[in-house]
Structures are given as structure tokens and as C-alpha cells.
Scaffold this active site. Structure first.
Site, mmCIF file in Angstrom:
data_model
loop_
_atom_site.group_PDB
_atom_site.id
_atom_site.type_symbol
_atom_site.label_atom_id
_atom_site.label_comp_id
_atom_site.label_asym_id
_atom_site.label_seq_id
_atom_site.Cartn_x
_atom_site.Cartn_y
_atom_site.Cartn_z
ATOM 1 N N ASN A 154 21.972 -42.155 85.613
ATOM 2 C CA ASN A 154 23.082 -42.425 86.545
ATOM 3 C C ASN A 154 24.257 -43.155 85.901
ATOM 4 O O ASN A 154 25.394 -42.947 86.297
ATOM 5 C CB ASN A 154 22.581 -43.131 87.814
ATOM 6 C CG ASN A 154 22.069 -44.520 87.555
ATOM 7 O OD1 ASN A 154 21.625 -44.831 86.456
ATOM 8 N ND2 ASN A 154 22.110 -45.359 88.564
ATOM 9 N N GLY A 230 15.341 -47.829 84.968
ATOM 10 C CA GLY A 230 14.911 -46.593 85.627
ATOM 11 C C GLY A 230 14.120 -46.927 86.875
ATOM 12 O O GLY A 230 14.303 -47.994 87.477
ATOM 13 N N SER A 231 13.223 -46.039 87.242
ATOM 14 C CA SER A 231 12.488 -46.223 88.494
ATOM 15 C C SER A 231 11.433 -47.321 88.355
ATOM 16 O O SER A 231 10.933 -47.593 87.256
ATOM 17 C CB SER A 231 11.808 -44.909 88.879
ATOM 18 O OG SER A 231 10.935 -44.513 87.852
ATOM 19 N N GLY A 235 8.891 -48.055 85.212
ATOM 20 C CA GLY A 235 9.018 -49.383 84.603
ATOM 21 C C GLY A 235 7.693 -50.134 84.613
ATOM 22 O O GLY A 235 7.325 -50.784 83.637
ATOM 23 N N GLU A 251 14.803 -53.034 84.308
ATOM 24 C CA GLU A 251 15.725 -53.047 85.453
ATOM 25 C C GLU A 251 15.396 -51.834 86.300
ATOM 26 O O GLU A 251 15.535 -50.687 85.844
ATOM 27 C CB GLU A 251 17.174 -53.046 84.975
ATOM 28 C CG GLU A 251 17.582 -54.341 84.287
ATOM 29 C CD GLU A 251 17.340 -55.581 85.137
ATOM 30 O OE1 GLU A 251 17.320 -55.461 86.380
ATOM 31 O OE2 GLU A 251 17.120 -56.659 84.573
HETATM 32 P P1 NAP Z 1 13.154 -42.654 85.593
HETATM 33 O O1 NAP Z 1 12.612 -41.358 86.004
HETATM 34 O O2 NAP Z 1 12.287 -43.852 85.690
HETATM 35 O O3 NAP Z 1 13.639 -42.446 84.079
HETATM 36 C C1 NAP Z 1 14.388 -43.414 83.387
HETATM 37 C C2 NAP Z 1 14.219 -43.207 81.894
HETATM 38 O O4 NAP Z 1 12.884 -43.523 81.523
HETATM 39 C C3 NAP Z 1 14.428 -41.767 81.414
HETATM 40 O O5 NAP Z 1 14.975 -41.812 80.107
HETATM 41 C C4 NAP Z 1 13.021 -41.215 81.382
HETATM 42 O O6 NAP Z 1 12.877 -40.113 80.513
HETATM 43 C C5 NAP Z 1 12.265 -42.426 80.874
HETATM 44 N N1 NAP Z 1 10.862 -42.548 81.230
HETATM 45 C C6 NAP Z 1 10.285 -42.297 82.435
HETATM 46 N N2 NAP Z 1 8.965 -42.585 82.376
HETATM 47 C C7 NAP Z 1 8.707 -43.036 81.121
HETATM 48 C C8 NAP Z 1 7.527 -43.466 80.426
HETATM 49 N N3 NAP Z 1 6.337 -43.517 81.037
HETATM 50 N N4 NAP Z 1 7.639 -43.842 79.129
HETATM 51 C C9 NAP Z 1 8.830 -43.811 78.497
HETATM 52 N N5 NAP Z 1 9.974 -43.386 79.088
HETATM 53 C C10 NAP Z 1 9.919 -43.011 80.388
HETATM 54 O O7 NAP Z 1 14.494 -43.028 86.383
HETATM 55 P P2 NAP Z 1 15.778 -42.108 86.665
HETATM 56 O O8 NAP Z 1 15.395 -41.092 87.693
HETATM 57 O O9 NAP Z 1 16.360 -41.638 85.371
HETATM 58 O O10 NAP Z 1 16.800 -43.171 87.289
HETATM 59 C C11 NAP Z 1 16.832 -43.520 88.629
HETATM 60 C C12 NAP Z 1 16.133 -44.845 88.851
HETATM 61 O O11 NAP Z 1 16.721 -45.837 88.016
HETATM 62 C C13 NAP Z 1 16.293 -45.381 90.262
HETATM 63 O O12 NAP Z 1 15.067 -45.897 90.696
HETATM 64 C C14 NAP Z 1 17.312 -46.504 90.101
HETATM 65 O O13 NAP Z 1 17.243 -47.513 91.086
HETATM 66 C C15 NAP Z 1 16.988 -47.012 88.759
HETATM 67 N N6 NAP Z 1 18.120 -47.719 88.176
HETATM 68 C C16 NAP Z 1 18.059 -49.077 88.084
HETATM 69 C C17 NAP Z 1 19.133 -49.788 87.563
HETATM 70 C C18 NAP Z 1 19.086 -51.283 87.438
HETATM 71 O O14 NAP Z 1 19.873 -51.840 86.681
HETATM 72 N N7 NAP Z 1 18.205 -51.958 88.160
HETATM 73 C C19 NAP Z 1 20.274 -49.102 87.132
HETATM 74 C C20 NAP Z 1 20.298 -47.711 87.240
HETATM 75 C C21 NAP Z 1 19.208 -47.025 87.750
HETATM 76 P P3 NAP Z 1 13.097 -38.583 81.018
HETATM 77 O O15 NAP Z 1 14.506 -38.504 81.464
HETATM 78 O O16 NAP Z 1 12.824 -37.778 79.805
HETATM 79 O O17 NAP Z 1 12.117 -38.359 82.134
#
Ligand code: NAP
Length: 484
Positions: A154, A230-231, A235, A251
Site C-alpha cells: 500500500n 503488513g497484516s 507479522g 507494524e
Molecule cells: P501481508 O500479506 O502481511 O504482506 C506484507 C509483506 O509481507 C509482503 O511483502 C508479503 O510478501 C510478506 N509476507 C507475508 N507473509 C510472510 C511470511 N510469513 N514471511 C515473510 N514475508 C511474509 O500484508 P499486505 O496485504 O501486503 O498489506 C496490508 C496489511 O498491511 C494490512 O493489514 C495493513 O493494515 C498493514 N499495514 C500496516 C501498516 C502499519 O504501519 N501499521 C502500514 C501499511 C500496511 P508477498 O507480497 O510475497 O505475499
């Protein structure tokens, strides 16, 4: 027919193809016929090569003068600024947000690099008085070693920038894995450091699925720290998988409330709801997803909110005058449409509630900005992160009830209150369980020079990102006793 460019990993100072020989497509969410680029579908061996290159580069990078490290950040910032318009258009094509916002994101990434280039030159330790006159006692603050940076789609350049800049400038080396749904902006950030002359191995860029490269990037014994955004589910998994000697900074998700009371300015509350809830198509971690409104003004508030929401223009972020772009991924589209169906069973649909498949939107992931009213407090759409243009309006009885509902959440990322009552402003800042507290502002948005992070399951209870506090995660302390 235009040819689709193929982009490579950057490992140990070389742009290189993955050892797997496979690639994956990065698709434009506003028009899925448009393939933005092909990226390396890396595997374990690529990830391991990146970690080992980072480990080998650490000693020399740590010993380099802080001013020399800072110079690389400044040159990389200048590169991002020079190319912000073009890189911003690429970001719009791969992620969907409006062109102006995408360009701003590159400018903000550059600002982050400049901030840390200056800020990191003044971190230092302390000296301690002792009874032994022949002994000095002081602390040294040193880099940790290899840091893994994993980022979401995002904010595909500003989030990795606020991790990579402090990591590097403190003397750590980095392996950066961008989200598979928006890897090009992260590649441009890496390219900026390469153009600035970063030594080989100091910053490594590896694309590929979380399941293929994640275990090595999280579990390799050389990795000293993991900064992840990420999610919450991912996390938590990474935090648990990391070894005792690996620091983590996570985060995560949010379910951010905006509180509107009988005495609040309704027009202002409506504008803050729309801006906080629908900009980036609701795909900001700090986006407004719950509005807690006192019963006295609920009807008037919902009526104004519905009228202004219906007037929003949905379309490609490339077009002028668009207010709401597409959802960024096919998965996100499915999730949001599922939640909308759930919401129709749980509450009253006020406006929106459908995918848009007509005209220019026919080939993209577009959803109408959606409002549900009369949402029960225990409804799924009141409690779970949706991450799309869907707002739940929940009735409350007054300030105390609003705080109770706001805090009855597993998340604690951001929260806002609309009020002119100075006493309530102070009470709110203390009563609310959120890492970012806003008064008469959107739940979204944070400064480069101020700390950022969540409470409860929105973050690990460890280190803040951003601002001067953002350096702490990337430094460890040694205590030195020097006798004469
Ligand atoms: P996501 O599915 O958790 O993925 C985030 C990143 O982590 C991606 O690069 C993903 O790779 C990688 N990833 C996922 N599972 C992993 C694992 N087990 N080991 C290593 N890497 C892993 O999240 P998203 O859909 O991209 O983003 C949306 C989420 O991010 C929402 O929940 C949002 O609230 C959160 N977010 C939080 C903040 C904050 O600062 N608190 C800011 C922005 C977004 P792939 O893409 O290859 O799957």
C-alpha cells in the site's frame, strides 16, 4: 504490442536473475490487461545469497564514517526527487493510487532519506560516573548486522524507505523483500541507492513469494533484525518464527475509529470521514473504518456522509479528478466484496455496496465507496480490518461510551475525535488506546520526523518507526569499562 520489461534482483552488487529461472507478473489493478513488469520469482537459494552478501559487507560498512554513509542517503534522495514524476506514474500503474499521491510518496521517501542522513550523525552513547577514579565507563551504540526489511504494497516506497534509511545510516546491511503485488517502486528505491554508489552487498533486493523466500529472510542465522509492515497474521507468524537473538519490529493492522459527538461540527466530521476512510480506496493501515456517532446527530451525519460519498468519482489513478482508485490486488477485491456481503446481513447498507464493472472500470478492481449504518458493536464489519472503501457507522451514547467502544478492539493503531472542547481533547489523548491520536484531523497521515507505531495487536510492543525514535531499532548498546 508493447513488450513487458523484466526486472531483476540486486544481490551482492549485481542485478541478476533468480536461480529458479522463473518470473511473475506485476499487474495494473486499474486495468488487468496491462502488465507493468515481470519480476524474479526467487527461491531459498537467492534469499540465502542475499543474506550472505549482506553479512559479508557488514564489517566494512559499519566502519565507514557516518558522514560517508549519510552522503549515500543524500545522493539517493536526490535521485528519487529527480525521477519522482516518472516513478510516481509507475507506482500508480502497479498499485492504483492517484498520480499526485504516488509522486508525493516518492518525495516523502526522499525526505525520509534526508532526515536520517542528518539525524543519524548525532546518535551517541553516555558516560557514567563511578567510584574508581582510574576508570571511564561509557556506552557505545553500534549497528546490529544484517537486517531484513519486508514491506506491504500500500505504500511500496515510503514504508521501505523509513526502514532502510535508518538501518543503513546506522551501519547495518539490508536484505529488502518488497510486496509481490507492487515490487517496482521498491526496485526504484534500491536503484536510487545503487546510483548513489552504495558498496556491494550493503543493500540487496529480492523479489518472490513470502512462502519461497520468507523462511530464509526470517530464519537465517545471520539475520539480526526483521522490520516488517503488513497484516497482523503474517507479522505474528514472523515474530514467532524469529530466533531469540533476532530483533523484530512489526507494524500491523488497524480498525481505526473516528468519534463524532453531538457538539461536533458535522460538515467537518463528514469531510474527515471521507478523507480518512476513502483515500487510497481505504487501503491505509491508519484509514478510518469505524465512525462512532452519538445518537442525537446520527441521522444528520449519515445523510450528509451518504450525499458526499455518492458524489465521489471512482476511476483509474492516472485520470485527473478521480477521488477513489481501485483496490490494489485481486485478493483484496475478493476480501472487500466478501465483507460487503457480510455487512449487508449485519447492518443497513446506506450507499455503495457493489463492484463497478462498467466503462473504464470494466477491467479493474473497482468497488463503490460503501457505508453501513446501525452497525452492531459485535458485528464483523465493526471489529475486523477490511482494508477497503467500507465504513461502519456505530451508534454511541456519549463520550464515555464512544471511548469504551473505540477501545474494545484488538487493534490500537490510530484514532480521531472531532471536537472544539479543549478539555475533551486532553482527555481523549489519555483515554484512547492508540499509538497515533488525532484531534480534528484524519486518522491517516503521520510525519517523517515523529515516531509512528501502534498499540495492542497493531504492533509488536518493541520499537517505534519513524522520527529519531526510528533509529533505536537499528542500534545495540555495549557498556565499556576502561581502566588506565
Ligand atoms: P501481508 O500479506 O502481511 O504482506 C506484507 C509483506 O509481507 C509482503 O511483502 C508479503 O510478501 C510478506 N509476507 C507475508 N507473509 C510472510 C511470511 N510469513 N514471511 C515473510 N514475508 C511474509 O500484508 P499486505 O496485504 O501486503 O498489506 C496490508 C496489511 O498491511 C494490512 O493489514 C495493513 O493494515 C498493514 N499495514 C500496516 C501498516 C502499519 O504501519 N501499521 C502500514 C501499511 C500496511 P508477498 O507480497 O510475497 O505475499
Amino acid at each position: 504490442m508493447t513488450t513487458v520489461p523484466t526486472f531483476q534482483n540486486y544481490i551482492d552488487g549485481e542485478w541478476s536473475a533468480s536461480l529458479t529461472g522463473a518470473t511473475f507478473d506485476n499487474v495494473n489493478p486499474a486495468d488487468t490487461r496491462d502488465v507493468v513488469g515481470r519480476f524474479q520469482a526467487s527461491g531459498e537459494a537467492d534469499a540465502l545469497a542475499a543474506v550472505r552478501a549482506a553479512a559479508a559487507a557488514f564489517g566494512a560498512w559499519k566502519r565507514l564514517a557516518p558522514g560517508a554513509r549519510a552522503k549515500i542517503l543524500l545522493d539517493a534522495a536526490a535521485y528519487l526527487e529527480r525521477h519522482a514524476a516518472r516513478f510516481g506514474e509507475e507506482l500508480t500503474r502497479e498499485e492504483g493510487k492517484q498520480k499526485a499521491l504516488a509522486k508525493d510518496e516518492f518525495m516523502r521517501a526522499a525526505q525520509t532519506l534526508r532526515f536520517y542522513a542528518v539525524e543519524a550523525q548525532s546518535f551517541g552513547g553516555e558516560t557514567f560516573p563511578g567510584d574508581d577514579a582510574g576508570m571511564d565507563v561509557y556506552t557505545l551504540r553500534e549497528p546490529l548486522g544484517v537486517v531484513t526489511v519486508i514491506s506491504p504494497w500500500n505504500f511500496p516506497v515510503s514504508i521501505p524507505a523509513r526502514k532502510i534509511a535508518p538501518a543503513l545510516v546506522c551501519g547495518n546491511t539490508v536484505v529488502f523483500k518488497p510486496a509481490s503485488d507492487a515490487p517496482l517502486s521498491g526496485l526504484r528505491l534500491t536503484e536510487a541507492f545503487v546510483e548513489a554508489g552504495i558498496p556491494k552487498g550493503v543493500l540487496n533486493f529480492v523479489t518472490g513469494s513470502a512462502s519461497a523466500v520468507g523462511p530464509v529472510l526470517v530464519g537465517a542465522r545471520e539475520v539480526r533484525a526483521i522490520s516488517f509492515t503488513g497484516s497482523t497474521a503474517a507479522g505474528e507468524q514472523i515474530h514467532r518464527a524469529a530466533s531469540l537473538s533476532t530483533r523484530t519490529q512489526m507494524e500491523l493492522g488497524g480498525k481505526n475509529p473516528l468519534i463524532v459527538l453531538d457538539a461536533s461540527d458535522i460538515e467537518r466530521a463528514v469531510d474527515l470521514t471521507i478523507k480518512g476512510g476513502f483515500s487510497l480506496a481505504g487501503q491505509a493501515c491508519t484509514g478510518t473504518s469505524r465512525v462512532l456517532v452519538t445518537r442525537g446527530i446520527r441521522a444528520a451525519f449519515v445523510e450528509r456522509l451518504a450525499a458526499k460519498t455518492a458524489a465521489l468519482v471512482v476511476g483509474s489513478g492516472m485520470q485527473a479528478g478521480v477521488d477513489v482508485g481501485p483496490l490494489a490486488t485481486a485478493g483484496q477485491l475478493r476480501t472487500v466484496l466478501d465483507y460487503i456481503e457480510t455487512g449487508k446481513r449485519e447492518a443497513t447498507l446506506v450507499c455503495g455496496g457493489e463492484r463497478i464493472m462498467q466503462g473504464d472500470c470494466a477491467h479493474g478492481y473497482f468497488v463503490m465507496p460503501t457505508i453501513f449504518a446501525g452497525v452492531p458493536r459485535d458485528a464483523r464489519i465493526a471489529r475486523e480490518e477490511i482494508f477497503g472503501p467500507v465504513i461502519a457507522v456505530i451508534d454511541v451514547d456519549g463520550y464515555d461510551d464512544a471511548i469504551a467502544v473505540a477501545n474494545d478492539s484488538e487493534y490500537g493503531l490510530a484514532a480521531a475525535l472531532v471536537t472544539q472542547d479543549a478539555r475533551l481533547m486532553h482527555r481523549f489523548a489519555s483515554d484512547i488506546e492508540a499509538g497515533t491520536v488525532k484531534i480534528n484531523r484524519t486518522t491517516t497521515g503521520n510525519l517523517v520526523n515523529a515516531p509512528f507505531g501502534g498499540l495492542k495487536r497493531s504492533s509488536t510492543a518493541t520499537f517505534r518507526e519513524s522520527g529519531r525514535d526510528g533509529l533505536d531499532f537499528y542500534l545495540q548498546t555495549k557498556t565499556v569499562y576502561r581502566g588506565v
